[in-house]
Design a protein around this motif. Structure first.
Motif, mmCIF file in Angstrom:
data_model
loop_
_atom_site.group_PDB
_atom_site.id
_atom_site.type_symbol
_atom_site.label_atom_id
_atom_site.label_comp_id
_atom_site.label_asym_id
_atom_site.label_seq_id
_atom_site.Cartn_x
_atom_site.Cartn_y
_atom_site.Cartn_z
ATOM 1 N N SER A 52 109.884 89.858 -18.269
ATOM 2 C CA SER A 52 110.905 89.712 -19.315
ATOM 3 C C SER A 52 110.679 88.464 -20.163
ATOM 4 C CB SER A 52 112.304 89.659 -18.684
ATOM 5 O OG SER A 52 112.512 88.413 -18.010
ATOM 6 N N LEU A 53 109.843 87.556 -19.683
ATOM 7 C CA LEU A 53 109.572 86.310 -20.413
ATOM 8 C C LEU A 53 108.404 86.432 -21.388
ATOM 9 C CD1 LEU A 53 110.004 83.717 -17.511
ATOM 10 C CD2 LEU A 53 111.585 84.172 -19.396
ATOM 11 N N ILE A 54 107.729 87.587 -21.379
ATOM 12 C CA ILE A 54 106.637 87.791 -22.336
ATOM 13 C C ILE A 54 107.225 87.739 -23.745
ATOM 14 C CG2 ILE A 54 104.908 89.428 -23.182
ATOM 15 C CD1 ILE A 54 104.596 90.440 -20.317
ATOM 16 N N GLY A 55 106.685 86.888 -24.567
ATOM 17 C CA GLY A 55 107.235 86.657 -25.892
ATOM 18 C C GLY A 55 107.933 85.322 -25.981
ATOM 19 N N GLN A 56 108.582 84.919 -24.868
ATOM 20 C CA GLN A 56 109.184 83.586 -24.807
ATOM 21 C C GLN A 56 108.171 82.555 -24.314
ATOM 22 O OE1 GLN A 56 113.131 83.384 -22.919
ATOM 23 N NE2 GLN A 56 113.182 85.625 -22.917
ATOM 24 N N CYS A 57 107.285 82.993 -23.440
ATOM 25 C CA CYS A 57 106.209 82.153 -22.905
ATOM 26 C C CYS A 57 104.880 82.879 -23.164
ATOM 27 C CB CYS A 57 106.390 81.921 -21.399
ATOM 28 S SG CYS A 57 107.941 81.105 -20.951
ATOM 29 N N PRO A 58 103.783 82.126 -23.316
ATOM 30 C CA PRO A 58 102.484 82.771 -23.595
ATOM 31 C C PRO A 58 101.862 83.420 -22.360
ATOM 32 C CG PRO A 58 102.214 80.393 -23.508
ATOM 33 C CD PRO A 58 103.693 80.656 -23.395
ATOM 34 N N ILE A 59 102.601 84.387 -21.778
ATOM 35 C CA ILE A 59 102.106 85.145 -20.618
ATOM 36 C C ILE A 59 101.196 86.257 -21.121
ATOM 37 C CG2 ILE A 59 102.768 86.642 -18.700
ATOM 38 C CD1 ILE A 59 105.472 85.115 -18.653
ATOM 39 N N HIS A 60 99.974 86.351 -20.599
ATOM 40 C CA HIS A 60 99.064 87.386 -21.066
ATOM 41 C C HIS A 60 98.523 88.283 -19.974
ATOM 42 C CE1 HIS A 60 95.676 84.407 -20.326
ATOM 43 N NE2 HIS A 60 96.655 83.582 -20.598
ATOM 44 N N ASP A 61 98.874 88.055 -18.727
ATOM 45 C CA ASP A 61 98.587 89.029 -17.669
ATOM 46 C C ASP A 61 99.464 88.700 -16.472
ATOM 47 O OD1 ASP A 61 97.501 91.272 -16.590
ATOM 48 O OD2 ASP A 61 95.478 90.482 -16.308
ATOM 49 N N LEU A 62 99.778 89.749 -15.710
ATOM 50 C CA LEU A 62 100.774 89.615 -14.659
ATOM 51 C C LEU A 62 100.633 90.776 -13.693
ATOM 52 C CD1 LEU A 62 103.582 88.480 -13.624
ATOM 53 C CD2 LEU A 62 104.634 89.923 -15.367
ATOM 54 N N ALA A 63 100.686 90.486 -12.387
ATOM 55 C CA ALA A 63 100.623 91.548 -11.380
ATOM 56 C C ALA A 63 101.211 91.041 -10.074
ATOM 57 C CB ALA A 63 99.186 92.020 -11.164
ATOM 58 N N CYS A 64 101.719 91.966 -9.264
ATOM 59 C CA CYS A 64 102.174 91.579 -7.929
ATOM 60 C C CYS A 64 101.405 92.382 -6.881
ATOM 61 C CB CYS A 64 103.678 91.740 -7.769
ATOM 62 S SG CYS A 64 104.310 93.416 -7.816
ATOM 63 N N GLY A 65 101.395 91.846 -5.652
ATOM 64 C CA GLY A 65 100.599 92.456 -4.592
ATOM 65 C C GLY A 65 99.127 92.431 -4.912
ATOM 66 N N VAL A 66 98.645 91.276 -5.387
ATOM 67 C CA VAL A 66 97.250 91.146 -5.820
ATOM 68 C C VAL A 66 96.373 90.795 -4.621
ATOM 69 C CG1 VAL A 66 95.645 89.913 -7.334
ATOM 70 C CG2 VAL A 66 97.986 90.386 -8.114
ATOM 71 N N GLN A 67 95.489 91.703 -4.251
ATOM 72 C CA GLN A 67 94.564 91.457 -3.144
ATOM 73 C C GLN A 67 93.187 91.108 -3.715
ATOM 74 O OE1 GLN A 67 94.553 94.373 0.054
ATOM 75 N NE2 GLN A 67 96.573 95.116 -0.577
ATOM 76 N N ILE A 68 92.615 90.014 -3.206
ATOM 77 C CA ILE A 68 91.293 89.586 -3.668
ATOM 78 C C ILE A 68 90.343 89.440 -2.486
ATOM 79 C CG2 ILE A 68 92.329 88.313 -5.604
ATOM 80 C CD1 ILE A 68 91.425 85.722 -3.980
ATOM 81 N N ILE A 69 89.058 89.387 -2.814
ATOM 82 C CA ILE A 69 88.035 89.072 -1.814
ATOM 83 C C ILE A 69 87.074 88.077 -2.446
ATOM 84 C CG2 ILE A 69 86.607 91.055 -2.473
ATOM 85 C CD1 ILE A 69 85.800 91.237 0.532
ATOM 86 N N THR A 70 86.718 87.036 -1.702
ATOM 87 C CA THR A 70 85.822 86.006 -2.210
ATOM 88 C C THR A 70 84.369 86.402 -1.972
ATOM 89 O OG1 THR A 70 85.673 84.734 -0.150
ATOM 90 C CG2 THR A 70 87.570 84.287 -1.566
ATOM 91 N N GLN A 71 83.463 85.610 -2.538
ATOM 92 C CA GLN A 71 82.036 85.862 -2.327
ATOM 93 C C GLN A 71 81.672 85.797 -0.853
ATOM 94 O OE1 GLN A 71 80.431 82.805 -4.947
ATOM 95 N NE2 GLN A 71 79.762 84.356 -6.416
ATOM 96 N N ASP A 72 82.434 85.019 -0.072
ATOM 97 C CA ASP A 72 82.166 84.886 1.361
ATOM 98 C C ASP A 72 82.830 85.974 2.189
ATOM 99 O OD1 ASP A 72 80.745 82.554 0.790
ATOM 100 O OD2 ASP A 72 82.544 81.304 0.941
ATOM 101 N N GLY A 73 83.496 86.912 1.517
ATOM 102 C CA GLY A 73 84.132 88.005 2.241
ATOM 103 C C GLY A 73 85.525 87.695 2.736
ATOM 104 N N VAL A 74 86.095 86.567 2.331
ATOM 105 C CA VAL A 74 87.450 86.199 2.742
ATOM 106 C C VAL A 74 88.450 86.957 1.879
ATOM 107 C CG1 VAL A 74 89.133 84.325 2.972
ATOM 108 C CG2 VAL A 74 86.710 83.921 3.500
ATOM 109 N N LYS A 75 89.399 87.652 2.532
ATOM 110 C CA LYS A 75 90.421 88.398 1.801
ATOM 111 C C LYS A 75 91.727 87.623 1.776
ATOM 112 C CE LYS A 75 88.600 93.039 2.761
ATOM 113 N NZ LYS A 75 88.904 94.371 3.333
ATOM 114 N N ASN A 76 92.456 87.788 0.695
ATOM 115 C CA ASN A 76 93.758 87.149 0.588
ATOM 116 C C ASN A 76 94.629 87.979 -0.347
ATOM 117 O OD1 ASN A 76 95.186 84.619 1.508
ATOM 118 N ND2 ASN A 76 95.622 84.569 -0.678
#
Length: 374
Positions: free
Chosen positions: A255-279
């Protein structure tokens, strides 16, 4: 236009000028010493994903200034097009040597202000655009940001292209529920997690009934005669057992897009690093080319007698994951329970923002203030 980036520290300011069309960047060269070649490769992959060609040149030791000057000058000679030098990610020695070359060759050089995300010309020729203080375009995505640090997003729960308005509306009800009477919320969550394999719970306390109608209208539960509750499925279980806070947080941030310079947004973001560490991050947000990470906590307080305590382990984890793989992220904890004085002090030391308890109803305002203050 060719962009030369001496690299020592990875940050979004290395790539964002290349993504901004006003600079007209057609090709990049990343100059890095041997111990930073992996980091340079990650930046090059992010550039390639944005369809910007990128070369990597290995530099000699900083103990050889004359050799470094020669290498940087040769890169400019070989570019075959006008060059800009971005010193935002350079070490002090690399930045000084590159600036010497820039002045000698009359090549424009700049840095990006790390807090304002604005252009600071160090060697600005009269005919070079954009102007001093220009705000860099916000074209970096979460995929691109994490990619800079050698991380890949493998899954997201909700993003700006795949929203669920009914669940966001229900999440608003749950947030009101939590801020009004957290004890009743904890009671509901306890019943939900005790549901049997058919999704049936034991009879719910009568005082919970007024809170259940919006949840039933959303189709997540069925209220049965006798006060029992039947969960629709595993997704309903996850939502009612704390996932609602992620949806509420996502909706308030969106809801703040337009009031603040937000240009991407997501929840439940799962990542993996080059070393195979997940978070996993409950919420990841890009605002003005800066990464913000938010952890959600709906569990009961550490000390149920005082109703206080978010857990030092939660603060430690949030501080740790916001700097995983050299990520330079700002962090916030959103919690149904309130922190102790010791936890508030520790969060201040770790520069972690906290929104909790009754302040959940002010989440949008607190998010806006946090993003603007940063």
């Amino acid at each position: 236009m060719h962009l030369l980036c001496p690299l020592d520290t990875v940050q979004s300011d290395i790539i964002t000028p290349a993504l901004d069309r006003v600079f007209g960047i057609r090709h990049m060269t990343i100059a890095a010493q041997p111990h930073r070649l992996d980091a340079a490769a990650a930046v090059a992959e992010t550039a390639a994903a944005a369809q910007i060609g990128c070369d990597i040149v290995e530099l000699s030791s900083e103990d050889s200034p004359s050799v470094l000057r020669g290498t940087l000058a040769q890169i400019i000679n070989d570019a075959g097009m006008p060059t800009l030098i971005n010193l935002s990610g350079a070490s002090p020695i690399l930045a000084a040597l590159a600036q010497e070359v820039a002045l000698l060759r009359q090549v424009p050089s700049f840095v990006i202000h790390p807090e304002r995300d604005t252009l600071v010309w160090l060697n600005h020729l009269p005919n070079v655009e954009p102007a001093q203080g220009y705000n860099i375009a916000d074209r970096l995505t979460l995929d691109g940001y994490f990619g800079l640090f050698g991380c890949n997003i493998i899954e997201v729960s909700v993003d700006l292209k795949h929203r669920d308005p009914p669940l966001e509306k229900l999440a608003r009800h749950m947030a009101w529920f939590a801020s009004r009477d957290s004890r009743q919320l904890y009671s509901l969550m306890q019943h939900v997690i005790r549901a049997d394999e058919n999704g049936l719970t034991a009879p719910l306390p009568r005082e919970l009934q007024p809170y259940l109608m919006p949840i039933e209208q959303a189709g997540l539960i069925t209220l049965l005669h006798g006060g029992e509750l039947k969960l629709r499925d595993a997704q309903a279980l996850r939502f009612l057992n704390g996932g609602w806070l992620e949806y509420w947080l996502f909706a308030e941030a969106a809801s703040l897009i337009g009031q603040c310079p937000i240009h991407d947004l997501a929840c439940g973001v799962q990542i993996i690093t080059q070393d195979g560490v997940k978070n996993e991050y409950d919420l990841a947000l890009l605002c003005n080319n800066q990464l913000y990470l938010v952890e959600c906590k709906t569990q009961q307080p550490e000390n149920r007698q005082t109703g206080l305590g978010v857990g030092n382990n939660v603060l430690f984890k949030l501080d740790s994951v916001s700097h995983l793989s050299e990520l330079d992220a700002r962090a916030m904890l959103v919690s149904v329970s309130r922190p102790t004085e010791h936890e508030v002090h520790r969060a201040d030391e770790q520069d972690i923002e906290i929104v909790c308890g009754h302040d959940l109803v002010k989440l949008r305002e607190r998010l806006r203030d946090w993003l603007k203050a940063s």
